[in-house]
Design a protein around this motif. Structure first.
Motif, mmCIF file in Angstrom:
data_model
loop_
_atom_site.group_PDB
_atom_site.id
_atom_site.type_symbol
_atom_site.label_atom_id
_atom_site.label_comp_id
_atom_site.label_asym_id
_atom_site.label_seq_id
_atom_site.Cartn_x
_atom_site.Cartn_y
_atom_site.Cartn_z
ATOM 1 N N UNK A 198 0.832 -1.210 0.000
ATOM 2 C CA UNK A 198 0.000 0.000 0.000
ATOM 3 C C UNK A 198 0.861 1.252 0.000
ATOM 4 N N UNK A 199 0.192 2.382 -0.289
ATOM 5 C CA UNK A 199 0.806 3.701 -0.198
ATOM 6 C C UNK A 199 -0.064 4.545 0.725
ATOM 7 N N UNK A 200 0.579 5.166 1.724
ATOM 8 C CA UNK A 200 -0.126 6.040 2.657
ATOM 9 C C UNK A 200 0.363 7.472 2.446
ATOM 10 N N UNK A 201 -0.587 8.390 2.287
ATOM 11 C CA UNK A 201 -0.255 9.803 2.081
ATOM 12 C C UNK A 201 -0.988 10.626 3.132
ATOM 13 N N UNK A 202 -0.252 11.541 3.759
ATOM 14 C CA UNK A 202 -0.840 12.441 4.753
ATOM 15 C C UNK A 202 -0.513 13.877 4.353
ATOM 16 N N UNK A 203 -1.534 14.714 4.233
ATOM 17 C CA UNK A 203 -1.350 16.139 3.925
ATOM 18 C C UNK A 203 -1.944 16.941 5.073
ATOM 19 N N UNK A 204 -1.098 17.709 5.743
ATOM 20 C CA UNK A 204 -1.539 18.463 6.917
ATOM 21 C C UNK A 204 -1.208 19.932 6.727
ATOM 22 N N UNK A 205 -2.161 20.817 7.047
ATOM 23 C CA UNK A 205 -1.915 22.259 6.937
ATOM 24 C C UNK A 205 -2.366 22.977 8.206
ATOM 25 N N UNK A 235 -9.784 9.902 4.463
ATOM 26 C CA UNK A 235 -10.308 10.436 5.710
ATOM 27 C C UNK A 235 -9.846 11.879 5.858
ATOM 28 N N UNK A 236 -10.782 12.762 6.160
ATOM 29 C CA UNK A 236 -10.479 14.182 6.316
ATOM 30 C C UNK A 236 -10.896 14.625 7.708
ATOM 31 N N UNK A 237 -9.943 15.152 8.461
ATOM 32 C CA UNK A 237 -10.243 15.697 9.791
ATOM 33 C C UNK A 237 -9.920 17.186 9.776
ATOM 34 N N UNK A 238 -10.845 17.995 10.246
ATOM 35 C CA UNK A 238 -10.643 19.442 10.235
ATOM 36 C C UNK A 238 -11.566 20.102 11.239
ATOM 37 N N UNK A 239 -11.098 21.225 11.796
ATOM 38 C CA UNK A 239 -11.900 22.066 12.662
ATOM 39 C C UNK A 239 -11.640 23.511 12.300
ATOM 40 N N UNK A 240 -12.670 24.316 12.454
ATOM 41 C CA UNK A 240 -12.541 25.735 12.125
ATOM 42 C C UNK A 240 -11.437 26.363 12.970
ATOM 43 N N UNK A 241 -10.457 26.960 12.300
ATOM 44 C CA UNK A 241 -9.346 27.606 12.988
ATOM 45 C C UNK A 241 -8.243 26.667 13.436
ATOM 46 N N UNK A 242 -8.388 25.340 13.171
ATOM 47 C CA UNK A 242 -7.414 24.356 13.661
ATOM 48 C C UNK A 242 -6.692 23.621 12.534
ATOM 49 N N UNK A 243 -6.888 24.029 11.290
ATOM 50 C CA UNK A 243 -6.201 23.359 10.195
ATOM 51 C C UNK A 243 -6.927 22.109 9.719
ATOM 52 N N UNK A 244 -6.325 21.447 8.737
ATOM 53 C CA UNK A 244 -6.934 20.262 8.123
ATOM 54 C C UNK A 244 -5.877 19.179 7.919
ATOM 55 N N UNK A 245 -6.271 17.936 8.134
ATOM 56 C CA UNK A 245 -5.395 16.789 7.875
ATOM 57 C C UNK A 245 -6.139 15.797 6.994
ATOM 58 N N UNK A 246 -5.482 15.363 5.922
ATOM 59 C CA UNK A 246 -6.080 14.423 4.973
ATOM 60 C C UNK A 246 -5.261 13.136 4.974
ATOM 61 N N UNK A 247 -5.921 12.006 5.218
ATOM 62 C CA UNK A 247 -5.280 10.691 5.193
ATOM 63 C C UNK A 247 -5.764 9.929 3.954
ATOM 64 N N UNK A 248 -4.819 9.439 3.177
ATOM 65 C CA UNK A 248 -5.148 8.670 1.981
ATOM 66 C C UNK A 248 -4.376 7.359 2.019
ATOM 67 N N UNK A 249 -5.077 6.249 1.917
ATOM 68 C CA UNK A 249 -4.430 4.933 1.872
ATOM 69 C C UNK A 249 -4.933 4.179 0.660
ATOM 70 N N UNK A 250 -3.996 3.784 -0.192
ATOM 71 C CA UNK A 250 -4.347 3.118 -1.437
ATOM 72 C C UNK A 250 -3.644 1.762 -1.478
ATOM 73 N N UNK A 251 -4.378 0.641 -1.627
ATOM 74 C CA UNK A 251 -3.722 -0.667 -1.758
ATOM 75 C C UNK A 251 -3.121 -0.840 -3.142
ATOM 76 N N UNK A 252 -1.958 -1.467 -3.205
ATOM 77 C CA UNK A 252 -1.281 -1.686 -4.493
ATOM 78 C C UNK A 252 -1.680 -3.054 -5.043
ATOM 79 N N UNK A 253 -2.802 -3.091 -5.737
ATOM 80 C CA UNK A 253 -3.299 -4.343 -6.318
ATOM 81 C C UNK A 253 -2.824 -4.452 -7.763
ATOM 82 N N UNK A 254 -1.504 -4.452 -7.940
ATOM 83 C CA UNK A 254 -0.957 -4.479 -9.296
ATOM 84 C C UNK A 254 -0.871 -5.891 -9.846
#
Length: 377
Positions: free
Chosen positions: A319-326, A358-377
């Motif tokens: 799998x590939x896990x990606x996290x984007x946090x601001x 999965x997206x977690x966010x609160x007003x004034x507290x930023x945002x975090x995005x979790x992405x997990x993709x299985x590698x079914x090649x």
């Protein structure tokens, strides 16, 4: 599928082709009429601008004459006894006539300016109409192609009418959604900026004539920033269509280069880290993951107004896990915004890869995005 059902379906498709073809001809006709009207208005605008300049010069000349006539009238008033009644009347009449002509000339100038501004606004609207008509003709051509060729060929491979319809419509919907996204970006980005630049150029012209060259120079500097920003938006949209480095270098190097460019241009801190062994993936994974990170970062910059962004990519065997946090202003995830096309597109991409978002966010507290993709090649 029964033979009679095939004939019915072919009849329906033929009817659809005729209807779409007629719509295409009508839209093309609207576009051509709008283009002709655009050319007429552009010529009229050019003539109106020339007339405005001529009337302004005539008004300035009249103003000079009125000034001299008033000076002469003042002298007559001071030496009233040195002029006869006819001379006095002639000077008063001449001064009144010049003042009347000047008032009428300035009124004409004001009307011409309003006409010129109205023509410029109409030109901008017509240009958008022509662009929309051309875009619609292109989209309808795609639909016609699938209806008349590909759609019928697919029918030879499918056994059920329902499968045939679903397959063709999904292809069309995918292409049309991409065109809608590009159209929105062009309209909201470069098209709006170019319209603002056109209006700003008129403001510079007024500033130069009515105020001072220094103020006009400041306006030119501001307009130069708008042109630079518009050029960046065009390049970004071209890059969005397909980053060539993705095919040549792979996901991680392309992502690293993209984030560095975004950090430099937007003057914000973007930290990019990777874990695991770097390797190439199937093209569908590389394109999808790059688009997901791209959409997340652009949302953080444009909408969240973040000053710092962290992007982490972890690669495992399966799998590939990606996290984007601001650290932006965040939002209420329970409240769905109208026209939130970006998030919808992200969810669709992850679903296509059978992954999780999965997206977690609160007003004034930023945002975090979790992405997990299985590698079914």
């Amino acid at each position: 599928m029964a033979r009679s059902d095939e004939r019915k379906l072919d009849f329906i498709i033929d009817e659809m082709i005729d209807a779409v073809s007629n719509s295409k001809d009508e839209i093309f006709s609207i576009g051509e009429d709008s283009r002709k009207e655009f050319e007429k208005l552009r010529n009229l605008l050019s003539e109106t601008k020339a007339t405005v300049q001529r009337v302004i010069k005539e008004g300035d000349d009249l103003e000079q004459k009125v000034r001299f006539s008033r000076i002469r009238l003042s002298k007559v008033s001071q030496h009233f006894d040195q002029y006869n009644e006819n001379q006095i009347r002639e000077i008063y009449d001449q001064t009144h006539k010049l003042q009347t002509e000047l008032t009428m000339k300035r009124e004409k100038e004001r009307n011409l300016r309003e006409k010129r501004d109205d023509l410029e606004r109409r030109l901008i609207n017509l240009e958008r109409t022509v662009a929309r008509a051309e875009s619609l003709v292109g989209r309808i051509s795609v639909v016609l192609n699938y209806l008349s060729d590909d759609f019928k060929q697919v029918g030879d491979l499918l056994q059920e009418a329902h499968e045939k319809q679903e397959f063709g419509l999904r292809i069309i919907e995918a292409q049309e959604e991409e065109r809608r996204r590009l159209s929105r970006e062009m309209h909201d980005g470069p098209a709006q900026m170019l319209a603002n630049i056109l209006l700003r150029s008129e403001l510079i012209d007024r500033t130069f004539r009515e105020r001072s060259p220094e103020e006009a120079l400041e306006e030119i500097k501001d307009m130069r920033k708008m042109v630079r920003s518009s050029l960046y938006e065009v390049r970004r949209i071209i890059y969005d269509l397909r980053p060539m480095a993705l095919d040549d270098l792979g996901l991680i190097p392309t992502m690293k280069k993209y984030l560095a460019n975004m950090s430099e241009y937007n003057k914000i801190d973007i930290e990019f880290t990777t874990h695991g062994k770097e390797r190439r993936f199937n093209s569908k994974y590389e394109v999808a993951l790059f688009r997901l990170v791209q959409e997340s970062v652009q949302n953080a910059i444009k909408h969240a107004e973040a000053s710092s962004i962290q992007v982490k990519v972890e690669i495992t065997e399966s799998a590939v896990l990606v996290v984007i946090k601001d650290d932006g202003k965040g939002f209420d995830t329970k409240h769905k915004k109208d026209h939130s096309f970006g998030l919808v597109g992200m969810k669709e991409r992850v679903d296509m890869l059978e992954g999780q978002l999965k997206i977690t966010s609160k007003v004034g507290k930023g945002t975090t995005i979790f992405i997990q993709v299985p590698l079914n090649e």
